[in-house]
Scaffold this motif. Structure first.
Motif, PDB file in Angstrom:
ATOM      1  N   ALA A 141       0.827  -1.127  -0.049  1.00  0.00           N
ATOM      2  CA  ALA A 141       0.191  -0.142   0.074  1.00  0.00           C
ATOM      3  C   ALA A 141       1.135   1.279   0.041  1.00  0.00           C
ATOM      4  CB  ALA A 141      -1.028  -0.181   1.272  1.00  0.00           C
ATOM      5  N   PRO A 142       0.223   2.227  -0.438  1.00  0.00           N
ATOM      6  CA  PRO A 142       1.130   3.575  -0.509  1.00  0.00           C
ATOM      7  C   PRO A 142       1.420   4.048   1.028  1.00  0.00           C
ATOM      8  CG  PRO A 142      -0.901   3.946  -1.731  1.00  0.00           C
ATOM      9  CD  PRO A 142      -1.034   2.514  -1.062  1.00  0.00           C
ATOM     10  N   ALA A 143       2.843   4.658   1.115  1.00  0.00           N
ATOM     11  CA  ALA A 143       3.116   5.086   2.581  1.00  0.00           C
ATOM     12  C   ALA A 143       2.346   6.354   2.817  1.00  0.00           C
ATOM     13  CB  ALA A 143       4.714   5.334   2.512  1.00  0.00           C
ATOM     14  N   VAL A 144       1.305   6.152   3.902  1.00  0.00           N
ATOM     15  CA  VAL A 144       0.614   7.328   4.094  1.00  0.00           C
ATOM     16  C   VAL A 144       0.495   7.671   5.574  1.00  0.00           C
ATOM     17  CG1 VAL A 144      -1.164   7.423   2.023  1.00  0.00           C
ATOM     18  CG2 VAL A 144      -1.353   5.927   3.970  1.00  0.00           C
ATOM     19  N   SER A 145       0.526   8.770   5.893  1.00  0.00           N
ATOM     20  CA  SER A 145       0.486   8.928   7.569  1.00  0.00           C
ATOM     21  C   SER A 145      -0.540   8.376   8.410  1.00  0.00           C
ATOM     22  CB  SER A 145       0.449  10.541   7.916  1.00  0.00           C
ATOM     23  OG  SER A 145      -0.676  11.114   7.150  1.00  0.00           O
ATOM     24  N   ASP A 146      -1.876   8.153   7.737  1.00  0.00           N
ATOM     25  CA  ASP A 146      -2.936   7.487   8.218  1.00  0.00           C
ATOM     26  C   ASP A 146      -3.265   5.984   7.806  1.00  0.00           C
ATOM     27  OD1 ASP A 146      -5.135   6.601   9.603  1.00  0.00           O
ATOM     28  OD2 ASP A 146      -6.768   8.093   9.158  1.00  0.00           O
ATOM     29  N   PRO A 147      -2.628   5.008   8.288  1.00  0.00           N
ATOM     30  CA  PRO A 147      -2.546   3.779   7.683  1.00  0.00           C
ATOM     31  C   PRO A 147      -4.031   3.290   7.286  1.00  0.00           C
ATOM     32  CG  PRO A 147      -2.259   3.603  10.110  1.00  0.00           C
ATOM     33  CD  PRO A 147      -2.180   4.801   9.659  1.00  0.00           C
ATOM     34  N   GLU A 148      -5.262   4.132   8.080  1.00  0.00           N
ATOM     35  CA  GLU A 148      -6.511   3.697   7.551  1.00  0.00           C
ATOM     36  C   GLU A 148      -6.900   4.113   6.332  1.00  0.00           C
ATOM     37  OE1 GLU A 148      -8.704   2.151   9.901  1.00  0.00           O
ATOM     38  OE2 GLU A 148     -10.118   2.338   8.157  1.00  0.00           O
ATOM     39  N   GLU A 149      -6.163   4.706   5.668  1.00  0.00           N
ATOM     40  CA  GLU A 149      -6.203   5.318   4.175  1.00  0.00           C
ATOM     41  C   GLU A 149      -5.752   4.174   3.179  1.00  0.00           C
ATOM     42  OE1 GLU A 149      -4.378   8.770   2.989  1.00  0.00           O
ATOM     43  OE2 GLU A 149      -5.131   9.895   4.790  1.00  0.00           O
ATOM     44  N   THR A 150      -5.138   3.042   3.731  1.00  0.00           N
ATOM     45  CA  THR A 150      -4.705   1.794   2.879  1.00  0.00           C
ATOM     46  C   THR A 150      -5.742   0.905   2.772  1.00  0.00           C
ATOM     47  OG1 THR A 150      -3.752   0.646   4.758  1.00  0.00           O
ATOM     48  CG2 THR A 150      -2.164   2.285   3.760  1.00  0.00           C
ATOM     49  N   ARG A 151      -6.681   1.142   3.791  1.00  0.00           N
ATOM     50  CA  ARG A 151      -7.610  -0.074   3.752  1.00  0.00           C
ATOM     51  C   ARG A 151      -8.607  -0.404   2.294  1.00  0.00           C
ATOM     52  NH1 ARG A 151     -10.277  -2.531   8.043  1.00  0.00           N
ATOM     53  NH2 ARG A 151      -9.660  -0.795   9.618  1.00  0.00           N
ATOM     54  N   PRO A 152      -8.854   0.622   1.442  1.00  0.00           N
ATOM     55  CA  PRO A 152      -9.522   0.238   0.279  1.00  0.00           C
ATOM     56  C   PRO A 152      -8.362  -0.502  -0.579  1.00  0.00           C
ATOM     57  CG  PRO A 152      -9.904   2.556   0.743  1.00  0.00           C
ATOM     58  CD  PRO A 152      -8.924   1.882   1.822  1.00  0.00           C
ATOM     59  N   ILE A 153      -7.232  -0.293  -0.594  1.00  0.00           N
ATOM     60  CA  ILE A 153      -6.238  -0.863  -1.362  1.00  0.00           C
ATOM     61  C   ILE A 153      -6.144  -2.361  -0.726  1.00  0.00           C
ATOM     62  CG2 ILE A 153      -3.540  -1.040  -1.759  1.00  0.00           C
ATOM     63  CD1 ILE A 153      -5.013   1.299  -3.046  1.00  0.00           C
ATOM     64  N   PHE A 154      -6.204  -2.529   0.363  1.00  0.00           N
ATOM     65  CA  PHE A 154      -6.279  -4.063   0.937  1.00  0.00           C
ATOM     66  C   PHE A 154      -7.465  -4.893   0.575  1.00  0.00           C
ATOM     67  CE2 PHE A 154      -3.046  -2.345   4.018  1.00  0.00           C
ATOM     68  CZ  PHE A 154      -1.842  -2.917   3.479  1.00  0.00           C
ATOM     69  N   ARG A 155      -8.586  -4.206   0.608  1.00  0.00           N
ATOM     70  CA  ARG A 155      -9.676  -4.593   0.415  1.00  0.00           C
ATOM     71  C   ARG A 155      -9.832  -4.920  -0.940  1.00  0.00           C
ATOM     72  NH1 ARG A 155     -15.082  -2.032   3.432  1.00  0.00           N
ATOM     73  NH2 ARG A 155     -13.811  -2.817   5.038  1.00  0.00           N
ATOM     74  N   GLU A 156      -9.717  -4.085  -1.953  1.00  0.00           N
ATOM     75  CA  GLU A 156      -9.602  -4.445  -3.409  1.00  0.00           C
ATOM     76  C   GLU A 156      -8.842  -5.776  -3.752  1.00  0.00           C
ATOM     77  OE1 GLU A 156      -9.473  -1.035  -6.118  1.00  0.00           O
ATOM     78  OE2 GLU A 156     -10.442   0.031  -4.333  1.00  0.00           O
ATOM     79  N   THR A 157      -7.519  -5.989  -3.120  1.00  0.00           N
ATOM     80  CA  THR A 157      -6.665  -6.807  -3.468  1.00  0.00           C
ATOM     81  C   THR A 157      -7.167  -8.212  -2.869  1.00  0.00           C
ATOM     82  OG1 THR A 157      -4.899  -5.186  -3.338  1.00  0.00           O
ATOM     83  CG2 THR A 157      -4.255  -7.452  -3.026  1.00  0.00           C
ATOM     84  N   ALA A 158      -7.715  -8.262  -1.643  1.00  0.00           N
ATOM     85  CA  ALA A 158      -8.361  -9.346  -1.213  1.00  0.00           C
ATOM     86  C   ALA A 158      -9.666  -9.728  -2.099  1.00  0.00           C
ATOM     87  CB  ALA A 158      -8.674  -9.235   0.345  1.00  0.00           C
ATOM     88  N   GLY A 159     -10.256  -8.945  -2.583  1.00  0.00           N
ATOM     89  CA  GLY A 159     -11.373  -9.217  -3.539  1.00  0.00           C
ATOM     90  C   GLY A 159     -11.063  -9.831  -4.579  1.00  0.00           C
ATOM     91  N   LEU A 160      -9.881  -9.449  -5.205  1.00  0.00           N
ATOM     92  CA  LEU A 160      -8.982  -9.982  -6.500  1.00  0.00           C
ATOM     93  C   LEU A 160      -8.545 -11.244  -6.210  1.00  0.00           C
ATOM     94  CD1 LEU A 160      -8.031  -9.662  -9.352  1.00  0.00           C
ATOM     95  CD2 LEU A 160      -6.093  -8.217  -8.291  1.00  0.00           C
ATOM     96  N   PHE A 161      -8.005 -11.372  -5.045  1.00  0.00           N
ATOM     97  CA  PHE A 161      -7.391 -12.807  -4.414  1.00  0.00           C
ATOM     98  C   PHE A 161      -8.516 -13.755  -4.660  1.00  0.00           C
ATOM     99  CE2 PHE A 161      -6.534 -15.776  -0.928  1.00  0.00           C
ATOM    100  CZ  PHE A 161      -5.178 -15.937  -1.197  1.00  0.00           C
ATOM    101  N   ARG A 162      -9.807 -13.408  -3.893  1.00  0.00           N
ATOM    102  CA  ARG A 162     -10.996 -14.504  -3.701  1.00  0.00           C
ATOM    103  C   ARG A 162     -11.513 -14.552  -5.372  1.00  0.00           C
ATOM    104  NH1 ARG A 162     -12.167 -11.478   0.825  1.00  0.00           N
ATOM    105  NH2 ARG A 162     -13.609  -9.901  -0.547  1.00  0.00           N
ATOM    106  N   HIS A 163     -11.319 -13.613  -6.066  1.00  0.00           N
ATOM    107  CA  HIS A 163     -11.868 -13.859  -7.579  1.00  0.00           C
ATOM    108  C   HIS A 163     -11.076 -14.925  -8.202  1.00  0.00           C
ATOM    109  CE1 HIS A 163     -13.621 -13.078 -11.447  1.00  0.00           C
ATOM    110  NE2 HIS A 163     -12.445 -12.943 -11.686  1.00  0.00           N
ATOM    111  N   LEU A 164      -9.847 -14.907  -8.061  1.00  0.00           N
ATOM    112  CA  LEU A 164      -8.672 -15.716  -8.829  1.00  0.00           C
ATOM    113  C   LEU A 164      -8.987 -17.060  -8.171  1.00  0.00           C
ATOM    114  CD1 LEU A 164      -5.934 -13.253  -8.751  1.00  0.00           C
ATOM    115  CD2 LEU A 164      -7.022 -13.832 -10.853  1.00  0.00           C
ATOM    116  N   LYS A 165      -9.074 -16.888  -6.792  1.00  0.00           N
ATOM    117  CA  LYS A 165      -9.220 -18.388  -6.553  1.00  0.00           C
ATOM    118  C   LYS A 165     -10.392 -19.299  -6.874  1.00  0.00           C
ATOM    119  CE  LYS A 165      -8.980 -20.247  -1.548  1.00  0.00           C
ATOM    120  NZ  LYS A 165      -7.829 -20.356  -1.243  1.00  0.00           N
ATOM    121  N   ASP A 166     -11.719 -18.379  -6.984  1.00  0.00           N
ATOM    122  CA  ASP A 166     -12.631 -19.077  -7.767  1.00  0.00           C
ATOM    123  C   ASP A 166     -12.392 -19.457  -8.990  1.00  0.00           C
ATOM    124  OD1 ASP A 166     -14.110 -18.576  -4.935  1.00  0.00           O
ATOM    125  OD2 ASP A 166     -15.156 -16.981  -5.806  1.00  0.00           O
TER     126      ASP A 166
END
Ligand SMILES: *Cc1c(COP(=O)(O)O)cnc(C)c1O
Length: 237
Positions: free
Chosen positions: A162-187
């Motif tokens: 994830a990008p280096a940002v001062s508030d890590p909460e801002e990285t949540r959408p990046i992780f969420r989308e990557t996890a979604g892609l991961f599940r999709h590929l698994k399926d």
């Protein structure tokens, strides 16, 4: 307790809390201690804590540390140049940074010659940062499809930074989308591909990554303390 042991218990406690918040079992989440720039005493201390997985971003350092500590797993997490592939094969337990097709071709060719099957993670540039490597999310499906045709490379998951940002909460959408892609590929159940490892989260954002589904976090400073600009390196390259 020493500093590294203290840090280790703090990190594992925080991993446990993050897993708990997400209703997940922390035992299913692997900690890779990122030991780039870190020397032998610190690595020994980490091994004494029970750490068995280490991450390096330079091939020379990984190869040397693997020789010094052959009984733990060494993860290649940095950008890999094609001319270093021959050195890293056999030394790295997993390459986290497969980020382009020509690198896959080099690994395949070399692994064929050495009769190896090389486990790799596809690095996804989810945030679209020009400064970072990785496959654009829109191209990942096609990339996995092509990789599934290779015999000596085995895709075992995804890695993202994830990008280096001062508030890590801002990285949540990046992780969420990557996890979604991961599940999709698994399926999608590609042949020769097992979507088992989702490598995301570093010192400043690993808790968010765990809440969003990461099952491998790569923590450097959180375990070894801040890296010095001119830090001690075992290698000299
Ligand atoms: C350095 C590095 C890490 C660890 O970063 P910290 O902030 O020290 O936890 C994780 N992943 C990659 C790819 C790195 O290069």
């Amino acid at each position: 307790m020493g500093l590294i042991a203290d840090n280790f218990s703090t990190i594992t406690a925080r991993m446990g809390s993050a897993a708990g918040r997400a209703g997940r079992d922390v035992r299913a989440i692997k900690l890779v201690a990122v030991s780039k720039t870190v020397g032998v005493p610190e690595i020994s201390a980490a091994i004494d804590c029970g750490i068995r997985d280490f991450g390096e971003n330079r091939v020379q350092d990984l190869v040397l540390k693997k020789q010094l500590f052959p009984d733990v797993r060494w993860h290649m997490i940095g950008r890999l140049q094609t001319n270093k592939v021959k050195d890293v094969l056999g030394a790295a337990a997993i390459i986290h940074s497969l980020d382009r097709w020509d690198l896959a071709e080099y690994i395949e060719k070399r692994a064929q010659r050495e009769l190896l099957t090389v486990p790799v993670l596809i690095q996804v540039n989810m945030a679209g940062e020009a400064s970072k490597g990785g496959i654009a999310p829109a191209n990942v499906e096609e990339f996995v499809g092509a990789l599934s045709q290779l015999h000596n490379i085995r895709v075992v998951g995804l890695m993202t930074m994830a990008p280096a940002v001062s508030d890590p909460e801002e990285t949540r959408p990046i992780f969420r989308e990557t996890a979604g892609l991961f599940r999709h590929l698994k399926d999608n159940n590609y042949p020769n591909v097992s979507m088992d490892i989702l490598s995301m989260g570093m010192t400043h954002d690993f808790e968010i990554a765990i809440e969003e589904g990461s099952n491998l976090v790569r923590v450097g400073r959180g375990i070894f303390g801040p890296r010095k600009e001119e830090g001690y390196r075992i290698g000299n390259a």
